[in-house]
Design an enzyme around this catalytic site. Structure first.
Site, PDB file in Angstrom:
ATOM      1  N   LYS A 148      -3.011   4.948  -2.551  1.00 38.97           N
ATOM      2  CA  LYS A 148      -3.941   5.800  -1.821  1.00 38.97           C
ATOM      3  C   LYS A 148      -4.288   6.965  -2.744  1.00 38.97           C
ATOM      4  CE  LYS A 148      -4.006   3.818   2.329  1.00 38.97           C
ATOM      5  NZ  LYS A 148      -5.219   3.405   3.047  1.00 38.97           N
ATOM      6  N   LYS A 187      -1.280  -1.079  -4.249  1.00 33.95           N
ATOM      7  CA  LYS A 187      -2.460  -0.262  -3.929  1.00 33.95           C
ATOM      8  C   LYS A 187      -2.027   1.180  -3.749  1.00 33.95           C
ATOM      9  CE  LYS A 187      -4.710   0.005   0.201  1.00 33.95           C
ATOM     10  NZ  LYS A 187      -5.420  -0.601   1.355  1.00 33.95           N
ATOM     11  N   GLY A 190      -3.872  -3.815   6.821  1.00 38.01           N
ATOM     12  CA  GLY A 190      -2.889  -3.499   7.852  1.00 38.01           C
ATOM     13  C   GLY A 190      -3.182  -2.146   8.471  1.00 38.01           C
ATOM     14  N   LYS A 226      -9.736  -6.339   8.453  1.00 38.04           N
ATOM     15  CA  LYS A 226      -8.762  -5.973   9.486  1.00 38.04           C
ATOM     16  C   LYS A 226      -9.313  -6.516  10.791  1.00 38.04           C
ATOM     17  CE  LYS A 226      -7.291  -1.749   7.169  1.00 38.04           C
ATOM     18  NZ  LYS A 226      -7.555  -0.299   7.044  1.00 38.04           N
ATOM     19  N   ASP A 240     -13.788  -1.514   3.287  1.00 38.06           N
ATOM     20  CA  ASP A 240     -12.880  -1.576   4.431  1.00 38.06           C
ATOM     21  C   ASP A 240     -13.671  -1.048   5.629  1.00 38.06           C
ATOM     22  OD1 ASP A 240     -10.977  -0.916   6.394  1.00 38.06           O
ATOM     23  OD2 ASP A 240      -9.540  -0.025   5.028  1.00 38.06           O
ATOM     24  N   ASP A 279      -7.233   3.052  -3.019  1.00 44.73           N
ATOM     25  CA  ASP A 279      -7.966   3.162  -1.750  1.00 44.73           C
ATOM     26  C   ASP A 279      -8.301   4.624  -1.500  1.00 44.73           C
ATOM     27  OD1 ASP A 279      -9.005   2.970   0.784  1.00 44.73           O
ATOM     28  OD2 ASP A 279      -7.209   2.134   1.716  1.00 44.73           O
ATOM     29  N   GLU A 298     -11.159   0.686  -3.270  1.00 41.03           N
ATOM     30  CA  GLU A 298     -11.447   0.454  -1.857  1.00 41.03           C
ATOM     31  C   GLU A 298     -12.132   1.653  -1.209  1.00 41.03           C
ATOM     32  OE1 GLU A 298      -8.044  -1.161   0.095  1.00 41.03           O
ATOM     33  OE2 GLU A 298      -8.783  -0.685   2.092  1.00 41.03           O
ATOM     34  N   SER A 343       0.865  -1.173   0.000  1.00 43.16           N
ATOM     35  CA  SER A 343       0.000   0.000   0.000  1.00 43.16           C
ATOM     36  C   SER A 343       0.901   1.222   0.000  1.00 43.16           C
ATOM     37  CB  SER A 343      -0.864  -0.040   1.266  1.00 43.16           C
ATOM     38  OG  SER A 343      -1.560   1.171   1.406  1.00 43.16           O
TER      39      SER A 343
HETATM   40 MG    MG Z   1      -8.450   1.009   3.387  1.00 45.19          MG
END
Ligand code: MG
Length: 361
Positions: free
Chosen positions: A157, A155, A284, A256, A232, A182, A207, A130
């Site tokens: 952000k 991934k 995570g 998570k 998420d 995400d 996400e 990520s």
């Molecule tokens: Mg997320």
């Protein structure tokens, strides 16, 4: 028998930026249980501020100390604890920390690795990376390094208004990698046209585009875009996961354990996803080696089919509070062999990075 909670502060190798803001260090609560020589550990994934969810280290400390500690004295199984803790509404991160402590304790008592206690295992966790929000050139370099390192999924952000440029700058250079994005809840349904523009990049999923507690608008958005939606923040329990799949709000769930109240609920959600032909992976929360080890055991379950945000410790910290950090080979990490979660605490370094310590009993 004793329970100690330590607040530890571990600096990150590099600050990490999401649509919430930038974090430069991990502030974790580490739970240490000692009963007749069996020493169990767990980590609460809350942080200094209630940005990801309403929980933070202060609320978690309060709920664990004032509500859950007394339940721990009978050393219930994780499943018994989850039932007993149900009278406390929410506070899943606090619940998960105690639940995982009990998983570690009981599997150590039996002398078996935690990964075996969690059911059929692949024997390894598939690992993705990520990447926080950064300058395009920096992000591209990081993607290149991640691909070389063998990460199975990248991934990115993203933030509202910059999503197209962020994803395009990477996709143009890496047309074939497994890529996702995400949003950490930075959009509303009215932003559907901007989100739809991401469809052309063939993301494996997008996400949590919408509100942190929303399902309905995600289901509406899913009808407008071709990119699968991964939830998420919105999936806080097995029931919520079932509802999300039922109404078509998600095809993928980022599990998570901290967000959903522990490993038991995490496994439940994975089973629900499978029933709906969905996919799951393990997320995570910048865990230290303690929390990370639980995540790797869970991510090794056969029920988990997508690569997770379960990077080796070295991605985040120069030195961790465990003596046996994970190594990644070919985009995979093997779980500790145990018993229990199988970490060897670096007691001296733990002492050094402890900001404050509470002896609960
Ligand atoms: Mg997320």
């Amino acid at each position: 028998m004793s329970l100690t909670i330590r607040h530890v502060r571990l600096p990150f190798l590099a600050p990490f930026t999401t649509s919430f803001g930038t974090e430069a260090e991990r502030n974790a609560l580490i739970l240490l249980l000692d009963s007749d020589g069996v020493k169990a550990q767990a980590e609460c994934v809350a942080s200094v501020a209630p940005y990801y969810s309403y929980e933070d280290n202060q609320t978690a400390l309060h709920v664990i100390r004032d509500h859950f500690a007394k339940l721990l004295k009978d050393l219930p199984t994780p499943q018994e604890f989850t039932l007993k803790a149900d009278h406390v509404r929410g506070h899943n991160m606090a619940k998960a920390a105690v639940e995982m402590l009990l998983w570690d304790y009981h599997s150590k008592r039996k002398g078996v690795p935690l990964v075996r206690e969690l059911g059929p295992s692949k024997g390894y966790a598939d690992v993705g990376i990520s990447l926080g929000i950064d300058k395009k050139e920096v992000t591209r370099k990081r993607v290149e390094a991640a691909v070389e390192r063998g990460y199975q999924r990248v991934k990115l952000k993203i933030e509202r208004g910059k999503e197209f440029d962020i994803v395009k700058s990477v996709r143009d250079v890496f047309p074939d990698i497994v890529l996702s994005a995400d949003a950490n809840s930075c959009y509303r349904l009215k932003d559907a046209p901007a989100i739809k523009r991401l469809d052309r990049f063939g993301l494996v999923y997008l996400e949590q585009p919408l509100e942190h507690d929303d399902l309905l608008d995600h289901a509406k958005l899913a009808k407008e875009i071709t990119t699968p939606i991964c939830l998420d923040e919105s999936v806080t329990s097995a029931d919520r996961a079932a509802q999300a799949f039922d109404i078509g709000a998600a095809q993928v769930v980022n599990i998570k354990p901290g967000r959903v109240g522990g490993l038991g609920n995490s496994m439940e959600i994975a089973k629900i996803a499978k029933k709906h032909k969905g996919h799951v992976w393990i997320g995570g929360m910048f865990e230290t080696g303690v929390g990370r080890s639980f995540n790797i055991s869970l991510a090794s379950s056969k029920l988990v089919d997508y690569p997770g945000d379960t990077s080796p410790n070295e991605k985040y910290f120069t030195r961790d509070i465990v003596k046996n950090p994970f190594t990644m080979t070919g985009g995979r990490i093997r779980p500790n062999k145990g018993p229990g979660v199988g970490i060897e605490l670096d007691e001296r370094y733990l002492e050094k990075v402890t900001v404050k310590s509470w002896k609960i009993f």
